[in-house]
Design a protein around this motif. Structure first.
Motif, PDB file in Angstrom:
ATOM      1  N   ARG A 114       0.939  -1.134   0.025  1.00  0.00           N
ATOM      2  CA  ARG A 114      -0.244   0.039  -0.066  1.00  0.00           C
ATOM      3  C   ARG A 114       0.798   1.121  -0.038  1.00  0.00           C
ATOM      4  O   ARG A 114       1.514   1.358   0.870  1.00  0.00           O
ATOM      5  CB  ARG A 114      -0.859   0.056   1.362  1.00  0.00           C
ATOM      6  N   GLY A 126     -10.469  -3.617   5.451  1.00  0.00           N
ATOM      7  CA  GLY A 126     -11.334  -3.330   4.208  1.00  0.00           C
ATOM      8  C   GLY A 126     -11.407  -1.603   4.472  1.00  0.00           C
ATOM      9  O   GLY A 126     -12.266  -1.218   3.632  1.00  0.00           O
ATOM     10  N   LEU A 127     -10.544  -1.090   5.146  1.00  0.00           N
ATOM     11  CA  LEU A 127     -10.964   0.377   5.288  1.00  0.00           C
ATOM     12  C   LEU A 127     -10.178   1.053   4.234  1.00  0.00           C
ATOM     13  O   LEU A 127     -10.172   2.316   3.763  1.00  0.00           O
ATOM     14  CB  LEU A 127     -10.305   1.076   6.495  1.00  0.00           C
ATOM     15  N   LEU A 128      -8.751   0.326   3.652  1.00  0.00           N
ATOM     16  CA  LEU A 128      -8.021   0.836   2.694  1.00  0.00           C
ATOM     17  C   LEU A 128      -7.958  -0.159   1.632  1.00  0.00           C
ATOM     18  O   LEU A 128      -8.214  -1.472   1.847  1.00  0.00           O
ATOM     19  CB  LEU A 128      -6.632   1.102   3.097  1.00  0.00           C
ATOM     20  N   ARG A 129      -7.596   0.325   0.502  1.00  0.00           N
ATOM     21  CA  ARG A 129      -7.446  -0.887  -0.640  1.00  0.00           C
ATOM     22  C   ARG A 129      -6.015  -1.118  -1.083  1.00  0.00           C
ATOM     23  O   ARG A 129      -5.248  -0.099  -0.815  1.00  0.00           O
ATOM     24  CB  ARG A 129      -8.018  -0.346  -2.008  1.00  0.00           C
ATOM     25  N   TRP A 154     -12.395  -5.478  -1.329  1.00  0.00           N
ATOM     26  CA  TRP A 154     -13.537  -4.322  -1.088  1.00  0.00           C
ATOM     27  C   TRP A 154     -14.836  -4.831  -1.049  1.00  0.00           C
ATOM     28  O   TRP A 154     -15.653  -4.288  -0.212  1.00  0.00           O
ATOM     29  CB  TRP A 154     -13.196  -3.364  -1.997  1.00  0.00           C
TER      30      TRP A 154
END
Lengths: 253, 308
Positions: B14, B54-57, B72
């Motif tokens: 990320r 799942g708050l960030l991809r 997601w």
């Protein structure tokens, strides 16, 4: 569907002891009390705001005008900001967005809560109007024979509420999108000023400007009432759906 | 599927702009274990947790929860997961019980779970008070109760002992051990404090600058060889010589050299090479590392232990 209603109920429970809930009740009371006091202290048998009209209708018209031009748009901005602040404060998003429910439902439920509060305001407005009108009828001799225009007042308040859909959706989108209180309130206040300028000028743009729509839809002889209601309601649903889609795709950093 | 790791990540990356907060992370968290996720502040722990929730991809790579690919769109997998990320997410104008009830309704679990969670975290007596009157420790307990509310198979806790007093921290450790042992709950515990993790975790992952520098059982970390300390009269020349010989040498102050990745037999070779060159060796020893030293060695820039 059950899941959605559960989440909407949760949004309702979150409103306990909140400023947003108090505001939704107190704002319409404020305008009714203000108009009531004006009518009470002045003599004469006609309504102060609409001379020549059935005084009870004139009284209602005065309340609705001030409500739809000033307080309803301002309340919508405040309610949206306060509802969003419930989640922004303490970064509650990181909890609710990690729950096993579709994000769009979470945001749609927020819209329902905001619409519910504005509806509550309209109900309080009409109820307070009825009470104030009854008192005025009892204390002002010239008003005792006036017929009760409750249906008309309800109808106009309802049109104003429906037409507020678009401005509410815009305010909600802004408030949920930015953590700060400022963008939502700033846009609400600026729009209010624009409202006050373009509405009395009778410009056609007022029939399209979201913050003017409640006043356009409520006005007694407005030729654009249907346009105001339809644009406000359908535009509100469309913008609300786009906003829910946008917000549910966003990452939470 | 039943033997799949509770959490598995492959090449998880990320980036924020050009900076990789997490780079090629390959976590493997066995089911039913307490996994300590360690790293200094800013190492990428919270970013990893936000990816797992799942708050960030992720920019690259995959996440598997109990063998199922987590994306997601697959939010249903979050049903097996309870989390406390950084500070607890609470509504201060509502009571502790009301806060739990909101999440209970969304999860669609029985009302009795609220009382169970309150009892487990010792909050029954204060559950009727609004949260704004709670102390930091009580809020943390309520956050833990929220995480446990749905009885998840996997608990992800980010610095859960924040705000807890020593008695509360001890209680938390006992509680987490009980969950892992009796309920087979996997606990993924992130912290920057080794002392907090080493007392409870059986597996450990150390992240530094977004990369996993160690992963395995805590006893394996203890087995990592500390560097060889060599005290010589001409450190620069000695360092040059040993580097040329293929050893990884860091020059310390006071004529000391730290020679990394040296076995017992190699230590004798180091000594011989130096003496043959006419360099005086005053002392040659191996410092016995505490677990904290090992951790610091793993996360200190330019001093990577290479034990991953």
């Amino acid at each position: 569907m059950n899941e959605f209603f559960r989440i909407v109920a949760v949004e309702g429970l979150k409103l306990r002891r909140t400023l947003a809930f108090r505001l939704a009740v107190l704002a319409p009371l404020f305008i009714v009390i203000l108009q009531f006091t004006i009518e009470l202290v002045r003599g004469g048998e006609e309504s102060e705001s609409s001379p020549g009209l059935n005084p009870l209708m004139g009284f209602g018209q005065g309340i609705l005008t001030f409500w739809t031009i000033v307080l309803l748009p301002f309340c919508a901005a405040l309610i949206a900001a306060l509802l969003a602040a419930l989640e922004h404060h303490g970064d509650n998003w990181k909890h609710i967005l990690a729950l096993p429910v579709p994000r769009t439902l979470l945001f749609a439920a927020k819209w329902m809560a905001a619409a519910g509060l504005l509806s509550l305001s309209s109900v309080v407005l009409v109820a307070a109007y009825c009470l104030a009108a009854a008192i005025l009828q009892a204390v002002k001799p010239g008003w005792s024979a006036a017929s009760w225009p409750v249906i008309t007042v309800i109808q106009r308040a309802f049109f104003g509420l429906c037409a507020a859909g678009l401005l509410l959706s815009i305010q909600m989108w802004i408030s949920l999108r930015w953590r700060s209180f400022i963008p939502g309130l700033a846009i609400g206040v600026v729009a209010l000023v624009v409202n006050i300028i373009i509405l009395p000028a009778g410009m056609f743009a007022a029939n399209l400007f979201p913050w003017c729509l409640p006043a356009v839809a409520m006005a007694p002889h407005s030729p654009h009432r249907v346009l105001g209601v339809a644009w406000g309601l359908l535009g509100g649903v469309a913008v609300g759906m786009i906003a829910c889609w946008d917000l549910s795709r966003r990452e939470h950093q | 599927m039943t033997n799949s790791p509770a959490i598995e990540t492959r090449e998880l990356t990320r980036r924020f702009g050009s900076r990789a907060a997490v780079h090629s992370l390959a976590l493997n968290v066995p089911q039913g274990c307490i996994y300590g996720f360690l790293g200094p502040n800013g190492a990428g722990k919270t970013t990893t947790i936000r990816l797992l929730l799942g708050l960030l991809r992720p920019n690259e790579g995959n996440i598997f929860l109990y063998g199922e690919p987590f994306t997601w769109e697959r939010r249903d997998l979050l049903r097996d997961l309870g989390a406390l990320v950084e500070t607890p997410s609470l509504y201060p104008h509502l009571t502790g019980r009301e806060n739990l009830d909101l999440t209970r309704r969304i999860l669609g679990v029985p009302r009795a779970r609220v009382e169970e969670s309150l009892e487990l975290t010792g909050l029954c007596a204060d559950a009727g008070r609004v949260v704004r009157t709670y102390s930091l420790g009580m809020r943390q307990r309520l956050g833990l109760a929220l995480a446990w509310l749905g009885k998840p198979r996997l608990l992800i806790l980010d610095e859960p002992a924040n705000g807890l007093d020593p008695a509360g921290t001890r209680e938390l450790r006992g509680w987490l051990r009980q969950l892992a042992k009796e309920h087979q709950v996997t606990v993924f515990l992130s912290s920057h404090l080794l002392s907090e993790v080493e007392q409870i975790a059986d597996h450990i992952g150390v992240i530094n600058r977004g990369q996993l520098v160690f992963q395995g059982e805590i006893c394996n970390l203890r087995r990592c060889q500390p560097p060889l300390i060599v005290w010589v009269d001409r450190p620069r020349e000695a360092a040059h010589l040993l580097n040329a010989g293929g050893w990884r040498v860091v020059e310390d102050s006071n004529h000391l050299l730290l020679v990394h990745d040296v076995s017992e037999t190699e230590a004798a070779e180091v000594n011989r090479a130096l003496v043959m060159r006419g360099i005086h060796v005053y002392e040659l020893c191996r410092q016995e590392d505490t677990l904290e030293d090992l951790f610091l060695r793993l996360v200190t820039p330019g001093d990577a232990g290479g034990v991953a």
